[in-house]
Design a protein around this motif. Structure first.
Motif, PDB file in Angstrom:
ATOM      1  N   GLU A  76      80.936  77.155  75.367  1.00 54.38           N
ATOM      2  CA  GLU A  76      82.028  77.592  74.495  1.00 54.38           C
ATOM      3  C   GLU A  76      81.540  78.033  73.123  1.00 54.38           C
ATOM      4  O   GLU A  76      82.347  78.278  72.224  1.00 54.38           O
ATOM      5  CB  GLU A  76      83.052  76.461  74.333  1.00 54.38           C
ATOM      6  N   LEU A  77      80.218  78.107  72.946  1.00 50.72           N
ATOM      7  CA  LEU A  77      79.679  78.541  71.662  1.00 50.72           C
ATOM      8  C   LEU A  77      79.422  80.043  71.660  1.00 50.72           C
ATOM      9  O   LEU A  77      79.212  80.652  72.695  1.00 50.72           O
ATOM     10  CB  LEU A  77      78.353  77.827  71.376  1.00 50.72           C
ATOM     11  N   SER A  78      79.399  80.622  70.465  1.00 54.45           N
ATOM     12  CA  SER A  78      79.019  82.028  70.328  1.00 54.45           C
ATOM     13  C   SER A  78      77.507  82.141  70.465  1.00 54.45           C
ATOM     14  O   SER A  78      76.784  81.140  70.454  1.00 54.45           O
ATOM     15  CB  SER A  78      79.447  82.537  68.964  1.00 54.45           C
ATOM     16  N   GLY A  79      77.025  83.364  70.553  1.00 50.07           N
ATOM     17  CA  GLY A  79      75.589  83.591  70.709  1.00 50.07           C
ATOM     18  C   GLY A  79      74.777  82.936  69.597  1.00 50.07           C
ATOM     19  O   GLY A  79      73.773  82.266  69.855  1.00 50.07           O
ATOM     20  N   GLU A 102      75.679  80.488  67.623  1.00 51.46           N
ATOM     21  CA  GLU A 102      75.800  79.033  67.659  1.00 51.46           C
ATOM     22  C   GLU A 102      74.917  78.442  68.767  1.00 51.46           C
ATOM     23  O   GLU A 102      74.315  77.390  68.601  1.00 51.46           O
ATOM     24  CB  GLU A 102      77.260  78.631  67.866  1.00 51.46           C
ATOM     25  N   ARG A 103      74.852  79.149  69.881  1.00 49.44           N
ATOM     26  CA  ARG A 103      73.969  78.697  70.959  1.00 49.44           C
ATOM     27  C   ARG A 103      72.524  78.676  70.475  1.00 49.44           C
ATOM     28  O   ARG A 103      71.776  77.740  70.729  1.00 49.44           O
ATOM     29  CB  ARG A 103      74.062  79.641  72.163  1.00 49.44           C
TER      30      ARG A 103
END
Ligand SMILES: Nc1ncnc2c1ncn2[C@@H]1O[C@H](COP(=O)(O)OP(=O)(O)O)[C@@H](O)[C@H]1O
Ligand SMILES: [Mg+2]
Lengths: 324, 252
Positions: B143-146, B148-149
């Motif tokens: 569920e994280l953005s790129g 954030e990942r």
């Protein structure tokens, strides 16, 4: 223990023993391997029967489990040559072993009480037939104790190697870098899977064993976002499916293993359908508020994937909290 | 190969050749990283940058050559080396939270059987804090953005408390906020004496952030301090078979 309670207990324990390793098999995308192993153990079972004479002999279970491991090793060897890709190596190895098994079964050796029907769907009632008696008191089906041992083995292995199974399943590269023996754990786990399949074979047959392994985990995967929760839900779903299946089979006088697989399938469909409906309903609600383009995080991960990665990118959007 | 005088290299590869089946990707690469720097590995797409990192870390068996870290083989010092892959090829649907993923960075030091305890949990929270992910700790990893990942995987390398970090294009496709967070962490690490090796393209960042650079295209074209080595001439040679004029416009 009465015969009926014995059958129910055997159904429950078999379902649980299969469902637990199923969690890791599903997450490792090894469902196809289960299918292959479940067929490949057959020649081992027949040969074991000829030698050991009884389906609950530990020698038979070990011998058959080793045959099951052969399919894993053989397929990986073929894959390593780079000549075949995807599931093709598996598809090449297990039908060969299965056909050897079927030919052996059809020879009807005098002490091999197996027929092609049992091979496919098992026979729980037959498996529960011989009771263990101590001092004239029935302690339930003898085979219940075989399955119980397998269940304990699975619980013990998963508890002992929980952290290792988790990291090697989620990120094998990291696991390797950090010094975990990824392949060794993989083979140990696949051997355990092979043992489980062999043991469950008598009760559920080769096709339904696959269902018992994969379906509860697949259902739990839809509703959880933590591995520990997924394991817990898998246990609950397997138990519900097994007992409901047993009840239905008892009422309709049908095959217990088939009814169990059917119930598990129904639970999966219900959860899946419910999530789809919920996701749809959320999208509608948003559209009514004039925010059709607002991101939706659907509760089911697969739904989230289908709706598009754009959702994940905007996951900071408060609306997405609805998912939890 | 130039290293600062009097300093042992923290990573040294000699005559490293790597191939995928029968396609030779890296040919006799000599590569060395001085301690305490941020080093950039620069080269065109398909130059073998990711391949070099994987070969150094033993994820790809080299055809020939040797690699040493801190004067030792990798397996003896693996805990001291962190790695943030280019595209983490993990299952983003895996039932695990961001916090759990970060905690996995501590598994190596724990070895087989030992479970993460209070110390490991505290380290994970600290790493989340440093990468600005505390508020996302409870999210499922997918569920994280790129960006954030990318930060989550950096945090996972941080809890390992390594001395040498390899980051494969950590700034590729990340949002401005994540970029800032990642760069801040990198500067911080250098400050505390760690060494970082980063695959990276953007010439302005290389000049601003990095002390050391290796120009790579299937082999090392040049390697050394940024101010000397990251020259127009060397970059042109690295991108020789590419239409470089445009790209180089940004460098000069
Ligand atoms: N798994 C693989 N199998 C075969 N060839 C590969 C594989 N990975 C990379 N390559 C090839 O190796 C070369 C270098 O790739 P890579 O190291 O990923 O380049 P870079 O990271 O510099 O863009 C490319 O030509 C690529 O096509
Ligand atoms: Mg790359």
């Amino acid at each position: 223990m009465s015969f009926v309670v014995g059958v129910a207990a055997l159904a429950l324990v078999t379902a649980l023993a299969c469902a637990l390793p199923g969690v890791f098999l599903l997450l490792r995308r090894d469902a196809m391997t289960v299918e292959a192993v479940s067929h490949a153990v057959l020649p081992g079972i027949v040969v074991g029967l000829i030698v050991a004479g009884s389906l609950d002999s530990p020698i038979l279970i070990l011998a058959a489990a080793l045959t099951g491991l052969l399919v894993v090793l053989g397929a990986e060897y073929l894959q390593g040559t780079g000549l075949l890709e995807g599931d093709a190596p598996l598809g090449l190895v297990f039908p060969a072993l299965f056909s050897i098994g079927i030919i052996l079964v059809s020879q009807r050796f005098s002490n091999v009480h197996l027929d092609e029907h049992v091979v496919l769907v098992g026979d729980l009632n037959l498996a529960a037939f011989i009771h263990l008696e101590v001092a004239g008191v029935s302690l339930g089906p003898r085979y219940l104790y075989v399955m119980l041992a397998v269940l304990l083995l699975n619980v013990g292995f998963i508890a002992r190697f929980y952290k290792e199974l988790k990291i090697t399943t989620f990120d094998p590269t990291l696991a390797e870098l950090l010094g975990f023996r990824v392949r060794r754990l993989h083979y140990a786990f696949m051997f355990l899977v092979s043992v489980t399949i062999t043991a469950a074979f008598y009760a559920a047959g080769s096709i339904l064993t696959v269902a018992l392994m994969i379906v509860p985990a697949a259902t739990a995967h839809l509703v959880t976002k933590r591995l520990s929760h997924m394991l817990a839900w898998t246990v609950v779903i397997a138990a519900v499916g097994a007992l409901a299946g047993f009840g239905v089979a008892y009422a309709l006088d049908a095959a217990t293993s088939g009814a169990m697989a059917l119930m598990l399938g129904l639970v999966f469909s219900a959860v899946f359908g419910f999530q789809r409906a919920q996701a749809l309903w959320q999208t509608r609600g948003r559209r009514r508020e004039g925010r059709a383009d607002a991101p939706v995080i659907a509760p089911a991960h697969d739904v989230a994937r289908e709706v598009g990665t754009a959702n994940a990118v905007n996951a900071t959007e408060p609306a997405s909290h609805a998912a939890r | 190969m130039i290293t600062p005088i009097g300093c042992e290299a923290v990573c040294e590869a000699r005559c490293l050749s790597v191939s995928y089946r029968d396609a030779l990707v890296l040919h006799e690469v000599d590569f060395s990283v001085p301690p305490g720097v941020i080093m950039a590995i620069v080269g065109p797409n398909g130059a073998g940058k990711s391949t070099l990192l994987k070969a150094l870390l033993g994820l790809l068996p080299p055809v020939a050559g040797q690699v040493e870290f801190f004067g030792r083989p990798f397996r003896e010092v693996r805990q001291r080396i962190g790695y943030v892959p280019q595209h983490a090829s993990v299952d983003w649907d895996f039932p695990t939270t961001v916090y759990d993923v970060v905690l996995m960075g501590t598994y190596g030091a724990l070895g087989w059987f030992r479970r993460p305890g209070r110390e490991q949990r505290a380290a994970s929270w600290e790493a989340l804090e440093r990468t600005g992910l505390t508020h996302l700790a409870d999210r499922q990893i997918g569920e994280l953005s790129g960006g954030e990942r990318q930060r989550a995987f950096l945090a996972r390398a941080l809890v390992q408390d390594a001395d040498l970090y390899f980051l494969d294009e950590p700034l590729q496709g990340v949002d401005a906020l994540s970029k800032h967070a990642i760069l801040a962490v990198m500067r911080d690490l250098r400050q505390s004496g760690k060494t970082l090796v980063m695959v990276h393209h953007d010439p302005s960042t290389v000049r601003q952030l990095c002390d050391w650079v290796a120009l790579l295209n299937r082999g090392i074209v040049a390697s050394g301090p940024v101010e000397h080595t990251f020259s127009e001439e060397n970059v042109r040679r690295t991108y020789a078979h590419m239409p470089t004029a445009e790209w180089f416009g940004q460098v000069a």
